[in-house]
Design a protein around this motif. Structure first.
Motif, PDB file in Angstrom:
ATOM      1  N   SER A   1      -7.000 -25.938  36.308  1.00 49.44           N
ATOM      2  CA  SER A   1      -6.814 -25.865  34.678  1.00 49.44           C
ATOM      3  C   SER A   1      -8.172 -25.431  34.483  1.00 49.44           C
ATOM      4  CB  SER A   1      -6.740 -27.280  34.367  1.00 49.44           C
ATOM      5  OG  SER A   1      -6.670 -27.248  32.949  1.00 49.44           O
ATOM      6  N   ALA A   2      -9.314 -25.907  34.937  1.00 51.17           N
ATOM      7  CA  ALA A   2     -10.613 -25.660  34.598  1.00 51.17           C
ATOM      8  C   ALA A   2     -10.805 -23.896  34.856  1.00 51.17           C
ATOM      9  CB  ALA A   2     -11.605 -26.380  35.357  1.00 51.17           C
ATOM     10  N   ALA A   3     -10.163 -23.649  35.977  1.00 46.51           N
ATOM     11  CA  ALA A   3     -10.600 -22.123  36.445  1.00 46.51           C
ATOM     12  C   ALA A   3      -9.902 -21.384  35.579  1.00 46.51           C
ATOM     13  CB  ALA A   3     -10.000 -21.885  37.718  1.00 46.51           C
ATOM     14  N   ARG A   4      -8.692 -21.844  34.875  1.00 51.56           N
ATOM     15  CA  ARG A   4      -7.837 -20.813  34.121  1.00 51.56           C
ATOM     16  C   ARG A   4      -8.814 -20.873  32.629  1.00 51.56           C
ATOM     17  NH1 ARG A   4      -3.216 -24.105  35.379  1.00 51.56           N
ATOM     18  NH2 ARG A   4      -2.159 -23.031  37.296  1.00 51.56           N
ATOM     19  N   SER A   5      -9.047 -21.965  32.246  1.00 50.90           N
ATOM     20  CA  SER A   5     -10.146 -21.934  30.926  1.00 50.90           C
ATOM     21  C   SER A   5     -11.450 -21.074  30.868  1.00 50.90           C
ATOM     22  CB  SER A   5     -10.240 -23.268  30.674  1.00 50.90           C
ATOM     23  OG  SER A   5     -11.460 -23.776  31.601  1.00 50.90           O
ATOM     24  N   GLN A   6     -11.789 -20.611  32.134  1.00 54.51           N
ATOM     25  CA  GLN A   6     -12.799 -19.674  32.124  1.00 54.51           C
ATOM     26  C   GLN A   6     -12.396 -18.380  31.625  1.00 54.51           C
ATOM     27  OE1 GLN A   6     -15.996 -20.276  32.787  1.00 54.51           O
ATOM     28  NE2 GLN A   6     -15.260 -22.389  32.803  1.00 54.51           N
ATOM     29  N   PRO A   7     -13.102 -17.631  30.677  1.00 61.24           N
ATOM     30  CA  PRO A   7     -12.979 -16.349  30.090  1.00 61.24           C
ATOM     31  C   PRO A   7     -12.756 -15.376  31.310  1.00 61.24           C
ATOM     32  CG  PRO A   7     -14.877 -16.867  29.196  1.00 61.24           C
ATOM     33  CD  PRO A   7     -14.233 -18.181  29.911  1.00 61.24           C
ATOM     34  N   ALA A   8     -11.849 -14.250  31.466  1.00 60.29           N
ATOM     35  CA  ALA A   8     -11.933 -13.317  32.045  1.00 60.29           C
ATOM     36  C   ALA A   8     -12.995 -12.130  31.920  1.00 60.29           C
ATOM     37  CB  ALA A   8     -10.621 -12.588  32.345  1.00 60.29           C
ATOM     38  N   PRO A   9     -13.784 -11.729  33.119  1.00 60.98           N
ATOM     39  CA  PRO A   9     -14.899 -10.768  32.832  1.00 60.98           C
ATOM     40  C   PRO A   9     -14.392  -9.475  32.070  1.00 60.98           C
ATOM     41  CG  PRO A   9     -14.891 -11.350  34.960  1.00 60.98           C
ATOM     42  CD  PRO A   9     -13.342 -12.079  34.409  1.00 60.98           C
ATOM     43  N   PRO A  10     -15.175  -8.943  31.129  1.00 71.46           N
ATOM     44  CA  PRO A  10     -14.579  -8.006  30.399  1.00 71.46           C
ATOM     45  C   PRO A  10     -14.320  -6.784  31.464  1.00 71.46           C
ATOM     46  CG  PRO A  10     -16.822  -8.732  29.458  1.00 71.46           C
ATOM     47  CD  PRO A  10     -16.466  -9.355  30.931  1.00 71.46           C
ATOM     48  N   THR A  11     -13.244  -6.005  30.754  1.00 70.87           N
ATOM     49  CA  THR A  11     -12.789  -4.926  31.598  1.00 70.87           C
ATOM     50  C   THR A  11     -13.345  -3.773  31.502  1.00 70.87           C
ATOM     51  OG1 THR A  11     -11.222  -4.228  29.762  1.00 70.87           O
ATOM     52  CG2 THR A  11     -10.443  -5.868  31.346  1.00 70.87           C
TER      53      THR A  11
ATOM     54  N   PRO B   1     -16.335 -12.743  25.434  1.00 67.92           N
ATOM     55  CA  PRO B   1     -16.725 -14.158  25.180  1.00 67.92           C
ATOM     56  C   PRO B   1     -18.079 -14.415  25.305  1.00 67.92           C
ATOM     57  CG  PRO B   1     -15.955 -13.222  27.282  1.00 67.92           C
ATOM     58  CD  PRO B   1     -15.805 -12.284  26.242  1.00 67.92           C
ATOM     59  N   ALA B   2     -18.540 -15.771  24.865  1.00 70.03           N
ATOM     60  CA  ALA B   2     -19.778 -16.359  24.866  1.00 70.03           C
ATOM     61  C   ALA B   2     -20.660 -16.034  26.301  1.00 70.03           C
ATOM     62  CB  ALA B   2     -19.950 -17.657  24.523  1.00 70.03           C
ATOM     63  N   GLU B   3     -19.825 -16.374  27.480  1.00 67.27           N
ATOM     64  CA  GLU B   3     -20.684 -16.155  28.789  1.00 67.27           C
ATOM     65  C   GLU B   3     -20.957 -14.658  28.959  1.00 67.27           C
ATOM     66  OE1 GLU B   3     -17.811 -17.758  27.833  1.00 67.27           O
ATOM     67  OE2 GLU B   3     -17.917 -19.797  28.383  1.00 67.27           O
ATOM     68  N   HIS B   4     -20.292 -13.662  28.455  1.00 73.20           N
ATOM     69  CA  HIS B   4     -20.482 -12.265  28.761  1.00 73.20           C
ATOM     70  C   HIS B   4     -21.191 -11.684  27.680  1.00 73.20           C
ATOM     71  CE1 HIS B   4     -18.304 -12.503  32.642  1.00 73.20           C
ATOM     72  NE2 HIS B   4     -17.315 -13.278  31.764  1.00 73.20           N
ATOM     73  N   ARG B   5     -21.380 -12.377  26.309  1.00 71.94           N
ATOM     74  CA  ARG B   5     -22.003 -11.772  25.093  1.00 71.94           C
ATOM     75  C   ARG B   5     -23.574 -11.125  25.578  1.00 71.94           C
ATOM     76  NH1 ARG B   5     -20.851 -15.374  20.791  1.00 71.94           N
ATOM     77  NH2 ARG B   5     -18.692 -14.836  21.266  1.00 71.94           N
ATOM     78  N   GLY B   6     -24.018 -11.988  26.312  1.00 70.00           N
ATOM     79  CA  GLY B   6     -25.732 -11.575  26.730  1.00 70.00           C
ATOM     80  C   GLY B   6     -25.860 -10.136  27.334  1.00 70.00           C
ATOM     81  N   ARG B   7     -24.691  -9.897  28.225  1.00 71.32           N
ATOM     82  CA  ARG B   7     -24.936  -8.456  28.668  1.00 71.32           C
ATOM     83  C   ARG B   7     -24.661  -7.218  27.642  1.00 71.32           C
ATOM     84  NH1 ARG B   7     -21.016  -8.016  33.593  1.00 71.32           N
ATOM     85  NH2 ARG B   7     -21.964  -5.646  33.527  1.00 71.32           N
TER      86      ARG B   7
ATOM     87  N   GLY C   1     -28.662 -12.077  20.726  1.00 65.60           N
ATOM     88  CA  GLY C   1     -27.268 -12.606  21.230  1.00 65.60           C
ATOM     89  C   GLY C   1     -27.235 -14.140  20.984  1.00 65.60           C
ATOM     90  N   ALA C   2     -28.309 -14.909  21.036  1.00 63.32           N
ATOM     91  CA  ALA C   2     -28.441 -16.144  20.825  1.00 63.32           C
ATOM     92  C   ALA C   2     -28.204 -16.529  19.413  1.00 63.32           C
ATOM     93  CB  ALA C   2     -29.658 -16.752  21.258  1.00 63.32           C
ATOM     94  N   ALA C   3     -28.492 -15.736  18.586  1.00 62.12           N
ATOM     95  CA  ALA C   3     -28.535 -15.889  17.326  1.00 62.12           C
ATOM     96  C   ALA C   3     -26.880 -15.791  16.592  1.00 62.12           C
ATOM     97  CB  ALA C   3     -29.225 -14.943  16.114  1.00 62.12           C
ATOM     98  N   LEU C   4     -26.394 -14.711  17.177  1.00 60.52           N
ATOM     99  CA  LEU C   4     -24.997 -14.235  16.999  1.00 60.52           C
ATOM    100  C   LEU C   4     -23.758 -15.394  17.379  1.00 60.52           C
ATOM    101  CD1 LEU C   4     -24.938 -10.666  17.120  1.00 60.52           C
ATOM    102  CD2 LEU C   4     -25.120 -12.003  14.969  1.00 60.52           C
ATOM    103  N   ALA C   5     -24.478 -16.023  18.751  1.00 59.45           N
ATOM    104  CA  ALA C   5     -23.542 -17.091  19.263  1.00 59.45           C
ATOM    105  C   ALA C   5     -23.501 -18.243  18.500  1.00 59.45           C
ATOM    106  CB  ALA C   5     -24.344 -17.528  20.888  1.00 59.45           C
ATOM    107  N   GLN C   6     -24.382 -18.315  17.436  1.00 54.54           N
ATOM    108  CA  GLN C   6     -24.104 -19.561  16.568  1.00 54.54           C
ATOM    109  C   GLN C   6     -23.204 -19.396  15.385  1.00 54.54           C
ATOM    110  OE1 GLN C   6     -26.138 -21.944  17.984  1.00 54.54           O
ATOM    111  NE2 GLN C   6     -26.996 -20.168  19.178  1.00 54.54           N
ATOM    112  N   VAL C   7     -22.605 -18.401  15.155  1.00 49.70           N
ATOM    113  CA  VAL C   7     -21.764 -18.214  14.039  1.00 49.70           C
ATOM    114  C   VAL C   7     -20.322 -18.231  14.492  1.00 49.70           C
ATOM    115  CG1 VAL C   7     -23.545 -17.051  12.982  1.00 49.70           C
ATOM    116  CG2 VAL C   7     -21.824 -15.675  14.191  1.00 49.70           C
ATOM    117  N   ARG C   8     -19.409 -18.502  13.502  1.00 48.14           N
ATOM    118  CA  ARG C   8     -18.019 -18.325  13.790  1.00 48.14           C
ATOM    119  C   ARG C   8     -17.641 -17.050  13.875  1.00 48.14           C
ATOM    120  NH1 ARG C   8     -18.100 -21.725   9.382  1.00 48.14           N
ATOM    121  NH2 ARG C   8     -16.685 -20.195   8.396  1.00 48.14           N
TER     122      ARG C   8
END
Length: 471
Positions: A4-14, A137-143, A392-399
């Protein structure tokens, strides 16, 4: 539970998503390129169009303040009408405005086309950060934001180097504008076809608020852009005084609209987000330093050190290359090691500035210009580790529904701080450098000390909240 935890991880951007980002970043490149490239063409413009000082100032600065004044509205247009549509129309308008610049026959025509070009840039650029916010997704937004920062740095460098090469073509200064046309039209067509829609969530658009906010910003930006070169005439002071009551009335009207359930141009909820505000302030201080640094370095190299524009561009080259390298590495390293990466970037930038000032002090300003390239390279690497992860950190704070407003506010703050830095610290530099910039080395030593203080303040704001993957 593990599955279940593995499924919740967002897929890497294509690969397709990265290609789409590349299309959007064309807008970032062109908008930044046109901020810098015109400086190289000023002598040709003056001679060919017989333009006076006031017209030349408007050609250079008109784009910058139209761009900056329209960014908040541009972000909200994306929220209202969709990021894809707004970006594609903005890019198409930018291409048309570039064509008008390239065929201008009089200084007045060129100034009007440059103003239109700045407004078109303001429509497309906020959509890039908005699209990153809502599609990655937040995990890949930094790149993704790392690419945004890298492209901005490459565009600034290209404006200085490629601009000089374009001037040697048979079309002269016109080519620096006409080259935008095919790229802009292709990017607009690809954007209309490939970009995700995004946005379109605002029920209504606030045209009165858009005009009021743009007017308030223009009352500050126009005097800052033109005042120093014009000797601060009376109208610049009238504008700066008028901004206080008009700004207060605009703020009151925006807050009143929000209380009545409307959707103002400036989202008041953003200013209740302390983490976003801290990073917004940090970014403003960074741009205050960075805009002034590039300006004062150009004056030092071409004034005191007697470098040609091409030589000055080559001195900047290692800084631009390492800024790009730092941008690409910074996002990944920040995701792994957190705020320590940004702090180390700030320390590197400060060390480079101290080395630069030390070299000037040790030689009395009598040194070959290429001696400045190594400390500037260290500054560039530090800036690369610092700026894109901070965005990236600033934009991660907003909806996601705040993406347009947050992106527009963020980019407006950056452009405003850039203009303010050039005006305030540029004035200090000229006051210390004296006639014909004979003491430009001493002036540079003093402003480098100011730059170090500004970076220290940036790091203090970033370090307010520490945590792995956070800034």
């Amino acid at each position: 539970m593990i599955r279940s935890a593995a499924r919740s991880q967002p897929a890497p951007p294509t690969a397709r998503r990265w290609f789409v980002l590349g299309v959007a970043l064309t807008g970032t490149f062109l908008a930044t390129f046109d901020l810098f490239v015109v400086n190289i063409a000023v002598p040709s413009l003056r001679a060919d169009l017989r333009a006076g000082d006031a017209a030349i100032e408007l050609v250079v600065s008109g784009y910058a303040f139209a761009y900056a004044a329209g960014l908040v509205t541009g972000g909200r247009l994306g929220d209202r009408f969709g990021y894809r549509r707004t970006f594609a129309l903005g890019m198409a308008a930018f291409a048309v405005a570039s064509l008008l610049c390239g065929i201008a026959a009089t200084p007045g025509q060129l100034v009007a086309a440059r103003l239109l070009q700045g407004l078109a840039a303001a429509a497309m650029v906020p959509q890039v950060l908005s699209l990153i916010t809502v599609t990655f997704p937040a995990e890949h937004r930094g790149r993704a934001t790392a690419w945004y920062g890298a492209v901005s740095g490459i565009a600034a460098l290209a404006g200085q180097i490629l601009g000089g090469l374009l001037l040697t073509s048979g079309l002269g200064w016109r080519m620096i504008f006409l080259i935008n046309v095919p790229f802009g039209l292709i990017a607009a067509a690809l954007a209309a076809r490939l970009l995700p829609a995004g946005g379109g969530r605002m029920a209504r658009f606030d045209p009165v608020g858009a005009v009021a906010v743009s007017l308030t910003l223009a009352l500050v930006l126009v005097p800052l852009a033109l005042g120093r070169e014009a000797g601060w005439p009376w109208w610049t002071w009238v504008c700066l005084v008028a901004v206080v009551p008009i700004g207060l009335l605009t703020t009151r009207a925006q807050l009143g609209l929000a209380r009545r359930g409307g959707e103002p141009i400036i989202d008041p909820q953003l200013f209740g987000n302390r983490r976003y505000l801290a990073l917004l302030a940090a970014s403003a201080l960074f741009q205050l330093y960075f805009g002034a640094l590039m300006f004062t370095l150009t004056m030092l190299l071409q004034g005191k050190l007697g470098s040609s524009p091409v030589t000055a561009a080559l001195v900047f080259l290692p800084q631009g290359v390492l800024f790009t390298v730092g941008s690409m590495l910074g996002g990944r390293l920040t995701a792994r090691y957190g705020v320590r990466v940004l702090l180390s970037g700030g320390v590197m930038a400060m060390a480079g500035l101290v080395a630069l000032a030390g070299a000037l002090a040790a030689t009395g300003g009598e040194l070959p210009s290429w001696w400045l390239a190594p400390p500037l390279a260290l500054v560039g690497l530090g800036n690369g580790f610092l700026l894109p992860p901070m965005i990236g950190a600033a934009l991660a704070q907003v909806r996601p529904d705040q993406a347009g407003a947050a992106s527009g506010t963020f980019t407006t703050t950056q452009q405003f701080a850039n203009s303010l830095g050039v005006t305030l610290l540029g004035t200090l530099f000229f006051a210390l450098a004296g006639p014909r910039l004979v003491a430009a080395d001493t002036a540079m030593e003093v402003v480098c000390a100011v730059y170090v203080v500004l970076i220290a303040a940036v790091l203090a704001l970033i370090g307010v909240r520490r945590g792995k993957g956070e800034a």
